[in-house]
Design a protein around this motif. Structure first.
Motif, PDB file in Angstrom:
ATOM      1  N   ALA A 106     -23.392 -15.741   3.846  1.00  0.00           N
ATOM      2  CA  ALA A 106     -22.496 -16.859   4.134  1.00  0.00           C
ATOM      3  C   ALA A 106     -22.137 -16.750   5.613  1.00  0.00           C
ATOM      4  O   ALA A 106     -21.276 -15.970   5.989  1.00  0.00           O
ATOM      5  CB  ALA A 106     -21.249 -16.801   3.261  1.00  0.00           C
ATOM      6  N   ARG A 107     -22.846 -17.495   6.429  1.00  0.00           N
ATOM      7  CA  ARG A 107     -22.769 -17.294   7.877  1.00  0.00           C
ATOM      8  C   ARG A 107     -21.875 -18.327   8.553  1.00  0.00           C
ATOM      9  O   ARG A 107     -22.170 -19.520   8.544  1.00  0.00           O
ATOM     10  CB  ARG A 107     -24.170 -17.340   8.473  1.00  0.00           C
ATOM     11  N   SER A 108     -20.767 -17.850   9.166  1.00  0.00           N
ATOM     12  CA  SER A 108     -19.925 -18.701   9.996  1.00  0.00           C
ATOM     13  C   SER A 108     -20.590 -18.842  11.360  1.00  0.00           C
ATOM     14  O   SER A 108     -21.415 -18.016  11.755  1.00  0.00           O
ATOM     15  CB  SER A 108     -18.538 -18.080  10.159  1.00  0.00           C
ATOM     16  N   GLN A 138     -22.478 -30.700  20.050  1.00  0.00           N
ATOM     17  CA  GLN A 138     -23.734 -30.006  19.757  1.00  0.00           C
ATOM     18  C   GLN A 138     -24.038 -30.042  18.254  1.00  0.00           C
ATOM     19  O   GLN A 138     -23.209 -30.426  17.442  1.00  0.00           O
ATOM     20  CB  GLN A 138     -23.657 -28.548  20.220  1.00  0.00           C
ATOM     21  N   ARG A 139     -25.238 -29.625  17.910  1.00  0.00           N
ATOM     22  CA  ARG A 139     -25.643 -29.517  16.509  1.00  0.00           C
ATOM     23  C   ARG A 139     -25.139 -28.187  15.960  1.00  0.00           C
ATOM     24  O   ARG A 139     -25.317 -27.135  16.582  1.00  0.00           O
ATOM     25  CB  ARG A 139     -27.171 -29.575  16.432  1.00  0.00           C
ATOM     26  N   GLY A 140     -24.502 -28.222  14.797  1.00  0.00           N
ATOM     27  CA  GLY A 140     -23.990 -27.006  14.172  1.00  0.00           C
ATOM     28  C   GLY A 140     -24.553 -26.842  12.775  1.00  0.00           C
ATOM     29  O   GLY A 140     -24.821 -27.828  12.091  1.00  0.00           O
ATOM     30  N   VAL A 141     -24.733 -25.590  12.351  1.00  0.00           N
ATOM     31  CA  VAL A 141     -25.292 -25.310  11.023  1.00  0.00           C
ATOM     32  C   VAL A 141     -24.495 -24.196  10.347  1.00  0.00           C
ATOM     33  O   VAL A 141     -24.301 -23.129  10.931  1.00  0.00           O
ATOM     34  CB  VAL A 141     -26.781 -24.890  11.109  1.00  0.00           C
ATOM     35  N   LEU A 142     -24.032 -24.467   9.132  1.00  0.00           N
ATOM     36  CA  LEU A 142     -23.440 -23.428   8.291  1.00  0.00           C
ATOM     37  C   LEU A 142     -24.452 -23.076   7.212  1.00  0.00           C
ATOM     38  O   LEU A 142     -25.063 -23.963   6.605  1.00  0.00           O
ATOM     39  CB  LEU A 142     -22.136 -23.919   7.658  1.00  0.00           C
ATOM     40  N   GLN A 143     -24.620 -21.784   6.966  1.00  0.00           N
ATOM     41  CA  GLN A 143     -25.668 -21.308   6.066  1.00  0.00           C
ATOM     42  C   GLN A 143     -25.066 -20.561   4.887  1.00  0.00           C
ATOM     43  O   GLN A 143     -24.164 -19.735   5.050  1.00  0.00           O
ATOM     44  CB  GLN A 143     -26.611 -20.391   6.838  1.00  0.00           C
ATOM     45  N   CYS A 144     -25.586 -20.859   3.692  1.00  0.00           N
ATOM     46  CA  CYS A 144     -25.138 -20.196   2.466  1.00  0.00           C
ATOM     47  C   CYS A 144     -26.371 -19.861   1.639  1.00  0.00           C
ATOM     48  O   CYS A 144     -27.225 -20.715   1.408  1.00  0.00           O
ATOM     49  CB  CYS A 144     -24.214 -21.141   1.692  1.00  0.00           C
ATOM     50  N   ALA A 169     -17.973 -19.038  -1.498  1.00  0.00           N
ATOM     51  CA  ALA A 169     -17.728 -18.250  -0.290  1.00  0.00           C
ATOM     52  C   ALA A 169     -17.114 -19.159   0.764  1.00  0.00           C
ATOM     53  O   ALA A 169     -17.423 -20.353   0.834  1.00  0.00           O
ATOM     54  CB  ALA A 169     -19.033 -17.651   0.237  1.00  0.00           C
ATOM     55  N   SER A 170     -16.255 -18.588   1.573  1.00  0.00           N
ATOM     56  CA  SER A 170     -15.617 -19.315   2.668  1.00  0.00           C
ATOM     57  C   SER A 170     -16.429 -19.117   3.942  1.00  0.00           C
ATOM     58  O   SER A 170     -16.806 -17.991   4.277  1.00  0.00           O
ATOM     59  CB  SER A 170     -14.193 -18.790   2.860  1.00  0.00           C
ATOM     60  N   ILE A 171     -16.719 -20.228   4.627  1.00  0.00           N
ATOM     61  CA  ILE A 171     -17.513 -20.192   5.860  1.00  0.00           C
ATOM     62  C   ILE A 171     -16.797 -21.032   6.900  1.00  0.00           C
ATOM     63  O   ILE A 171     -16.307 -22.121   6.606  1.00  0.00           O
ATOM     64  CB  ILE A 171     -18.938 -20.736   5.612  1.00  0.00           C
ATOM     65  N   ILE A 172     -16.761 -20.541   8.140  1.00  0.00           N
ATOM     66  CA  ILE A 172     -15.973 -21.200   9.184  1.00  0.00           C
ATOM     67  C   ILE A 172     -16.860 -21.787  10.265  1.00  0.00           C
ATOM     68  O   ILE A 172     -17.780 -21.130  10.752  1.00  0.00           O
ATOM     69  CB  ILE A 172     -14.976 -20.201   9.805  1.00  0.00           C
ATOM     70  N   LEU A 173     -16.565 -23.043  10.625  1.00  0.00           N
ATOM     71  CA  LEU A 173     -17.143 -23.651  11.817  1.00  0.00           C
ATOM     72  C   LEU A 173     -16.055 -23.603  12.877  1.00  0.00           C
ATOM     73  O   LEU A 173     -14.985 -24.186  12.690  1.00  0.00           O
ATOM     74  CB  LEU A 173     -17.578 -25.094  11.554  1.00  0.00           C
TER      75      LEU A 173
END
Length: 166
Positions: free
Chosen positions: A50-52, A59-65, A128-132
Motif C-alpha cells: 500500500a504505497r503512499s 502532475q500525474r499521481g498514482v496510489l498503489q494497492c 489499507a490507508s494510503i496518502i497522497l
C-alpha cells in the motif's frame, strides 16, 4: 480380494500448501499408476503493498494497492466515506491481477489527503490507508505526514513566542 488404500490428511491447511499432489500406486506385477490432484486453498485478501506518494500540483499521481487472495480480490477506493468511481473527477482506477492503481491525471490541492483501498473476496475483506501528499510534506517511516515545512515553521514560531513570554 480387498483393496488397501492410503490417504493424505492436511490439518489446518495453509495457502502455501496449495499445489499439485501425486498419488503413486505400484506393485511387482505392473508398472506404477500415477494420479494427480490439484489442491486450491481459498483465503481472504492480505494487502501486501500500500504505497503512499508525494506529487506536485498539476502532475500525474498514482496510489498503489496490492493484495494476495484466492479467489482473486476485488478492489474499491474511498476518500473519507465517499467511494471513488472510475472516470469521475479526473480519476482512473486500473485493476490487473492482484494490483489496483488509483490514478490522478492532474493533481490539485483538494486531492491531497487520506485514501482507503478496500480488497475483498468471498472469504473476507481488508483495507489499507494510503496518502497522497504534496512534495513539501515530511513523512515518518510508514509514509504518514508529520508536518509540512510551513506547518513546522509555524509550530516553532508559536513555541518560541510562548517561551519568550516567560
Amino acid at each position: 480380494v480387498g483393496t488397501i488404500g492410503e490417504h493424505l490428511e492436511l490439518i489446518s491447511i495453509t495457502k502455501e500448501q496449495s499445489g499439485t499432489y501425486e498419488c503413486i500406486a505400484s506393485n511387482d506385477i505392473s508398472s506404477s499408476d500415477i494420479r494427480r490432484v490439484q489442491v486450491t486453498v481459498n483465503y481472504p485478501p492480505f494487502i501486501s503493498k500500500a504505497r503512499s506518494t508525494g506529487t506536485p500540483v498539476g502532475q500525474r499521481g498514482v496510489l498503489q494497492c496490492e493484495a494476495s487472495a484466492v479467489p482473486r480480490a476485488e478492489f474499491e477506493w474511498y476518500k473519507e466515506d465517499r467511494r471513488l468511481l472510475n472516470g469521475i473527477n479526473g480519476l482512473k482506477i486500473e485493476t490487473q491481477d492482484k494490483q489496483s492503481l488509483l490514478i490522478f491525471f492532474n493533481v490539485s490541492e483538494e486531492d491531497y489527503g487520506n485514501y482507503t483501498c478496500v480488497a475483498m473476496n468471498t472469504m473476507g475483506i481488508t483495507n489499507a490507508s494510503i496518502i497522497l501528499y504534496g512534495p513539501g510534506a515530511m513523512h515518518d517511516v510508514n509514509g504518514t505526514p508529520i508536518f509540512s515545512c510551513c506547518s513546522l515553521c509555524l509550530l516553532l514560531t508559536i513555541t518560541l513566542f510562548h517561551l519568550l513570554k516567560f
